[in-house]
Design a protein around this motif. Sequence first.
Motif, mmCIF file in Angstrom:
data_model
loop_
_atom_site.group_PDB
_atom_site.id
_atom_site.type_symbol
_atom_site.label_atom_id
_atom_site.label_comp_id
_atom_site.label_asym_id
_atom_site.label_seq_id
_atom_site.Cartn_x
_atom_site.Cartn_y
_atom_site.Cartn_z
ATOM 1 N N ASN A 609 0.812 -1.221 0.000
ATOM 2 C CA ASN A 609 0.000 0.000 0.000
ATOM 3 C C ASN A 609 0.843 1.267 0.000
ATOM 4 N N LEU A 613 -0.228 5.185 0.283
ATOM 5 C CA LEU A 613 0.064 5.915 1.515
ATOM 6 C C LEU A 613 0.873 7.174 1.226
ATOM 7 N N HIS A 616 -1.426 9.734 -0.474
ATOM 8 C CA HIS A 616 -2.359 10.335 0.482
ATOM 9 C C HIS A 616 -1.632 11.038 1.632
ATOM 10 N N VAL A 618 0.088 9.818 4.184
ATOM 11 C CA VAL A 618 -0.254 9.200 5.464
ATOM 12 C C VAL A 618 1.037 8.820 6.187
ATOM 13 N N SER A 646 -5.533 -0.645 3.456
ATOM 14 C CA SER A 646 -6.166 0.113 2.375
ATOM 15 C C SER A 646 -7.408 0.843 2.867
ATOM 16 N N LYS A 649 -6.436 3.836 4.943
ATOM 17 C CA LYS A 649 -5.945 4.940 4.097
ATOM 18 C C LYS A 649 -7.108 5.771 3.558
ATOM 19 N N ARG A 660 -2.727 13.150 9.107
ATOM 20 C CA ARG A 660 -3.095 11.758 8.819
ATOM 21 C C ARG A 660 -2.060 10.816 9.442
ATOM 22 N N ASP A 680 -6.586 4.122 12.678
ATOM 23 C CA ASP A 680 -6.494 5.355 11.890
ATOM 24 C C ASP A 680 -7.256 6.455 12.605
#
Length: 762
Positions: A609, A613, A616, A618, A646, A649, A660, A680
Amino acid sequence: MPPSSGPRAPLARSTLLKMGGRIAIIIALSTLFSYLHMLHALRAETLAQLQQHVSERAQREQGIFLLAEDNHALFRKTLAERIHTLQGQQEDVRARFDSLFTRLPDGTVRCRSEKLDGTRMVQLFVPRQVVLDDDLRTRILAAYDVLTWYAPVFHVRFTTTYVTFPEGAIAGFWPTLPTWSLELPPDFSPADYEDFALAQPEKNPQRLTRWTGIFLETISNLWMSSVVTPVDVDGRHVATVGHDVLLDELMDRTINDHMPGAYNVLFRDDGQLIAHPSLKPRGATVAYNILSAASQPEVADKLLGSREDAAHLRGLFERVKSRQSDQATLELPEYDEHLAVTRLRGPGWNFVTVLPERVVSQPAFFAARYVLLLGILSLLVELVIMYRVLRQQITQPLLALTKATDKVASGDFKVALDTARGDELGQLAGAFQFMADEVQRREEALKQANDGLEQRVDERTRELKDVHQQLVQTARRAGMAEIATNVLHNVGNVLNSVYTSAQVAKERVMGMKLEHVGRVAHLLEEHNEDLASFLTRDERGKHLRPFLGKLGNNLLEERKEVVTLLDDVGRYTEHIGDIVKVQQNYARTPRMQEQVSLAELLEDALRINSAGLVRHQVKVRRQLEPLPPVMTDKHKTLMILVNLVSNAKYAMDGVARSERLLTVKLEKAADNRFRIVIHDNGMGIAPEMLTRIFQYGFTTREEGHGFGLHSSALAAQELGGSLSVHSEGTGRGATFTLEMPFIPVRHTVGGEGGRVPAVQSA
């Protein structure tokens, strides 16, 4: 004299054999109808499973190709922007270029060997005939920068990431061959390869991403395929972005991962064969072509093993090429096979699963054989029972009555018959006993009255004998008719119930709305080029997914009702002396357990991922407790972790990019178990949604399909564990916890370096 008792026993056996023969014919016909029905049902079910299998395989296998095209879209945009940025920094470009690269005595430009670390750095090769001007230096340095940013991330899924230039230079990241740029010969030219030509404007006027055929890479000696995307700046072709995709795993999965009894084939539209169970690519330098090999039988002998396999493959290829675009399943009658076909998005390769007809018909044949065997055994048991009943209830009383008749005929009127029975034979015995007593009384009276009446007595005796014989025959026929009527009446009632249930089941099957599936497939095929737009903007497309859900539920309900009716058929058939017994066996596919490092498995899930990541933005925080290796199903556990990462995310899309945070924890739990926690700080889950989060089809994302968490929960249960979720509410994040048994590694004596072999568990 009356007939003796000898001929009557063969008559009873003959009647019994006739009845047994009729029942045997009924059993044979029932077996034949059962076989045809099961064959039809199994064929329909198997073809549906075959089509579903191919569709699911396509979704799985095309992921790497779609990911490559997504990478290229990002890479092309960033490279164009970097070129524009560096065009105004010529002095800095020259200085950096000279610090990174140098011209060697052979005339080529390569990386400086004293600074080169090929496992981490991007490398460059410029042939000696290429003229280095400021524009080319700028483009090379821009490609070097973008490769440095993205290539290490892409390397998680792709062997190489490279950029070629129309002049013939190439820059790339290939950490598995850290000195590839230094090993290339001075006269090496990328223009000799297919991927270079695919990016040229005359070959690719639409400037789209293109895939090459498979080829054997000369340095690594591995089979791979390349994907290239041209990069144009201000209307001029300035570079080409490329990935090399290793095909060993795809080939292995295509050959080894298949439905029971079936096999898979993968090939291009031009006939290039990518994977086949009989294909032997080792030692070959070029790919096998189904069409061109027709005139080269020695190639078929070498790579496919036999010319018969080559002809078979050629027939399969031609059948797939001639199919209609909306046909998902085909038949290959000359080889008695069923085909399921799909195209992998990206390269457009044809993925075909071949299922021999014998795989479909063999279970029906075995089931029919068991039905016939049980029917024969039941027939024999019933014949034995009927024989004993006939002998005890009819034959023996009739024999006693016959002996009494013989005694009366010989002049002995002192007979003793069983007159206590309440049936016709009991009545006949009572009447005969009364007759014998009456005859004896009259005989004595006649003897006392007149010897002249002897003739009348003889005549009367003959009349009584005739009446007796008629009574015996009438009693025998009445008893046999009553038994036959009772048996056939019961069998007829059950067969009527079986026929009624079968007809209702047939009507249910005929009423299934299967034609809607074809219409949906045809509608999707019509909008294949703009599928995303069609599903989100078109009025019909917006209602397509809800319609598919309702259609699936309707088909499931219809199937449930049909199964209920077929269960009724099974229960009704059991009333015929257990003639037919339906058995259904459910086998679970064994799971393969192997030694797994949990920390490494978590890192693999994060790496898979990683592109998302990073995109985004993250941040990942790890809290991994050092645990020894465990035995588990590696791929199923990895699938669960990839789905959880996933989902986490996407759950943070509504959070500011700088805030994040994804937290991953690994720890030992109680009761000899381990725990993996994925937390998360995203959108969170409402309390009323917590009970539905793992249901099939449930999702909070517009583009979601509601399958990931559902399949993950099922996989966790299959592994003996559990998957749970906790959230304080909307906007407060969510925590998914995977708990599984901690099965320690069983070390084997004499193993290779302490390695633990994989263990299968049911």
